[in-house]
Design an enzyme around this catalytic site. Structure first.
Site, PDB file in Angstrom:
ATOM      1  N   GLN A  19       0.855  -1.265   0.050  1.00  0.00           N
ATOM      2  CA  GLN A  19       0.050  -0.142  -0.114  1.00  0.00           C
ATOM      3  C   GLN A  19       1.008   1.358  -0.165  1.00  0.00           C
ATOM      4  O   GLN A  19       0.265   2.249  -0.277  1.00  0.00           O
ATOM      5  CB  GLN A  19      -0.948   0.151   1.314  1.00  0.00           C
ATOM      6  CG  GLN A  19      -2.192  -1.065   0.936  1.00  0.00           C
ATOM      7  CD  GLN A  19      -2.923  -1.034   2.221  1.00  0.00           C
ATOM      8  OE1 GLN A  19      -2.781  -1.534   3.394  1.00  0.00           O
ATOM      9  NE2 GLN A  19      -4.044  -0.447   2.187  1.00  0.00           N
ATOM     10  N   HIS A 122       1.248  -9.115   4.719  1.00  0.00           N
ATOM     11  CA  HIS A 122       0.105  -8.346   4.545  1.00  0.00           C
ATOM     12  C   HIS A 122      -0.391  -8.404   3.073  1.00  0.00           C
ATOM     13  O   HIS A 122      -0.253  -7.346   2.271  1.00  0.00           O
ATOM     14  CB  HIS A 122       0.288  -6.855   5.070  1.00  0.00           C
ATOM     15  CG  HIS A 122      -0.751  -6.113   5.382  1.00  0.00           C
ATOM     16  ND1 HIS A 122      -0.995  -5.252   6.460  1.00  0.00           N
ATOM     17  CD2 HIS A 122      -2.002  -5.835   4.786  1.00  0.00           C
ATOM     18  CE1 HIS A 122      -2.120  -4.765   6.544  1.00  0.00           C
ATOM     19  NE2 HIS A 122      -2.745  -4.829   5.337  1.00  0.00           N
ATOM     20  N   ASN A 168      -1.653 -10.601   8.576  1.00  0.00           N
ATOM     21  CA  ASN A 168      -2.588  -9.718   8.718  1.00  0.00           C
ATOM     22  C   ASN A 168      -4.126  -9.820   8.009  1.00  0.00           C
ATOM     23  O   ASN A 168      -4.234 -10.489   6.885  1.00  0.00           O
ATOM     24  CB  ASN A 168      -2.352  -8.330   8.040  1.00  0.00           C
ATOM     25  CG  ASN A 168      -3.458  -7.202   7.984  1.00  0.00           C
ATOM     26  OD1 ASN A 168      -3.553  -6.547   9.120  1.00  0.00           O
ATOM     27  ND2 ASN A 168      -4.348  -6.946   7.056  1.00  0.00           N
ATOM     28  N   GLU A 169      -5.102  -9.971   8.995  1.00  0.00           N
ATOM     29  CA  GLU A 169      -6.472 -10.401   8.572  1.00  0.00           C
ATOM     30  C   GLU A 169      -6.619 -11.630   7.552  1.00  0.00           C
ATOM     31  O   GLU A 169      -6.826 -11.478   6.495  1.00  0.00           O
ATOM     32  CB  GLU A 169      -6.825  -9.200   8.093  1.00  0.00           C
ATOM     33  CG  GLU A 169      -6.886  -8.152   8.585  1.00  0.00           C
ATOM     34  CD  GLU A 169      -7.659  -6.943   8.116  1.00  0.00           C
ATOM     35  OE1 GLU A 169      -8.004  -6.833   6.809  1.00  0.00           O
ATOM     36  OE2 GLU A 169      -7.981  -6.048   8.824  1.00  0.00           O
ATOM     37  N   GLU A 369      -5.401  -2.296  14.060  1.00  0.00           N
ATOM     38  CA  GLU A 369      -5.598  -1.247  12.964  1.00  0.00           C
ATOM     39  C   GLU A 369      -7.054  -0.780  13.483  1.00  0.00           C
ATOM     40  O   GLU A 369      -7.976  -1.447  13.879  1.00  0.00           O
ATOM     41  CB  GLU A 369      -5.963  -1.706  11.879  1.00  0.00           C
ATOM     42  CG  GLU A 369      -4.740  -1.938  11.008  1.00  0.00           C
ATOM     43  CD  GLU A 369      -4.902  -2.494   9.598  1.00  0.00           C
ATOM     44  OE1 GLU A 369      -6.105  -2.460   9.030  1.00  0.00           O
ATOM     45  OE2 GLU A 369      -4.026  -3.431   9.037  1.00  0.00           O
TER      46      GLU A 369
END
Ligand code: BGC
Length: 470
Positions: A19, A122, A168-169, A369
């Protein structure tokens, strides 16, 4: 609000490599599945990609300066796997330039009093592994390759990095990547995402085992995983909607959290999914259970949950923002994010989560987050965009409620990371959706801090100036 916080409480911002970094082919980096996906026409709303993003692979010094001035004591960022091992696998070359780059970056953070909190994955899987054997779908290969990559990071950076996050997630990786197709690699269907989720859990758990067996004693860090969930508030207090809210949490959070903290998938998930849900061997589940030193939670909003519908991924639960009396749950309504009132409600999840799993494992939690995309911000000129009062209200609502929970109710939350220090590449939304506390002019890369940056800075500062009290 004045209240004590634990002295080891982490405050800061989070980002992710794809990102922000840009520089997709600099210093030996190979493509990841997000390069391929974002360059496929029609996949990203504004037709953009992460080729430049915030240019942070080159402008990292500016990022650190922004972080330092913000008063953050920690920074959560992710390492790009296809920079460290461009072809991804065990036996493939380790890229000395990338090791050097992240090493210098980490040391500079530390010199500036900012603790590095590193996410290993991520979402940017090396494309080479996806092509070689199907990436996350191939249990035998991916688990070993991920552990090899993780071990490489522990070996090179572990003397300086004391906080590791494996994935992440995993919900987004599996569901958005392999069920709805909204994210890379863009697969659709109702079976693959259960397999990918299972393999993510195993890769996480075996990487944690490697850290604990080979590094933790000498390096003295902590390692865990970051899961994501919105707070599911029952639509009303009817028993079926209360049950629907619980079921929704089981399908979103429990499908990952229960194996890790309890040692099995939630019964309701097993009952509904049947043999599409892979099973752990006894040896595997003994590695998965207890494989997180803390509970990492990304949480952005609250939804009302009601019985019904046929969306299996959500456990056949319908979500809405409209209350039974016809009014909206919150006022500043974007597609999935509401206002400061909702921000306060959202903290309930962190509280329940801690309490819900704490009797099983004595882990503390970190909100890894939390953030807010102001509606229509991308259409504003910089001087208007930086006056982001709705984002300030949101952060005020969330941090105030969270700190009350920590101080007044003794909820063991040990960290808070706002998303994000900069506007950046917002996945399938491209650059249309901005989450930053710093405005980025993507044509010039000029950074201008917003009101929310100043607001959170004051929150950090008050804490410092009052010797640990807020
Ligand atoms: C992700 C971030 C993303 C943020 C805002 C989280 O799901 O971890 O990468 O930018 O939400 O949508």
């Amino acid at each position: 609000m004045t209240a004590k916080l634990p002295s080891d409480f982490l405050w800061g911002y989070a980002t992710a490599s794809y990102q922000i970094e840009g520089s997709p082919d600099v210093q030996g980096r190979s493509p990841s599945i997000w390069d391929t996906f974002s360059h496929t026409p029609g996949k990203i709303k504004d037709g953009s990609n992460g080729d430049v993003a915030t240019d942070s692979y080159r402008r990292w010094g500016e990022d650190i300066a922004l972080l330092k001035l913000s008063g953050a004591n920690s920074y959560r960022f992710s390492i790009s796997w296809s920079r460290i091992i461009p072809q991804g696998g065990r036996g493939d070359l380790i890229n000395a330039d990338a090791i050097e780059h992240y090493g210098v970056f980490i040391e500079t953070l530390r010199k500036n009093g900012i603790k590095p909190v590193v996410t290993l994955y991520h979402w940017d899987l090396p494309q080479a592994l996806h092509d070689r054997y199907g990436g996350w779908l191939n249990k035998e290969e991916i688990v070993q390759d991920y552990v090899n990559y993780a071990r490489t990071c522990f070996r090179y950076f572990g003397d300086s990095v004391k906080d590791w996050i494996t994935h992440n997630e995993p919900w987004c990786i599996s569901v958005l990547g392999y069920a709805t197709g909204a994210f890379a690699p863009g697969h659709k269907g109702d079976t693959e995402h259960w397999i990918v989720a299972h393999n993510l859990l195993l890769a996480h758990a075996y990487a944690v085992k490697a850290y604990r067996d080979e590094f933790q004693a000498s390096q003295g860090g902590q390692i865990g995983i970051t899961l994501d969930c919105s707070w599911q508030m029952p639509y009303d207090d009817s028993p079926e909607n209360v049950a629907a809210a619980q079921r929704s949490i089981a399908f979103k959070l429990g499908r990952f959290a229960d194996p890790i903290y309890k040692g099995h998938y939630p019964k309701i998930v097993k009952d509904m999914i049947g043999d599409r849900l892979p099973e752990f061997t006894e040896e595997e589940i003994s590695v998965v259970k207890g494989s997180s030193d803390f509970f990492g939670l990304n949480t952005y909003t609250t939804q009302l949950a009601m019985e019904g519908g046929d969306n299996e991924i959500q456990g056949n639960v319908k979500n809405t923002f409209t209350k039974p009396d016809g009014t909206q749950l919150g006022k500043e309504c974007t597609s999935s994010h509401l206002d400061e009132h909702v921000a306060k409600l959202t903290t309930i999840l962190a509280q329940r989560m801690c309490l819900g799993y704490r009797h099983i494992l004595p882990v503390s939690a970190r909100v890894t987050e939390n953030g807010f995309p102001v509606k229509g911000e991308n259409t504003l000129e910089v001087d208007k965009a930086i006056n982001d009062t709705a984002r300030v209200d949101y952060f005020e609502g969330y941090t105030d409620a969270l700190l009350r929970a920590v101080n007044e109710d003794g909820v063991p939350v040990k960290g808070y990371f706002a998303w994000s220090i900069l506007d950046n590449f917002e996945w399938a939304d491209g650059y249309d959706t901005r989450f930053g506390v710093t405005y980025v002019d993507f044509a010039t890369q000029r950074r201008t801090t917003k009101s929310s940056y100043d607001f959170l800075k004051k929150v950090w500062k008050r804490r410092r100036h009052s010797g640990g009290a807020l």
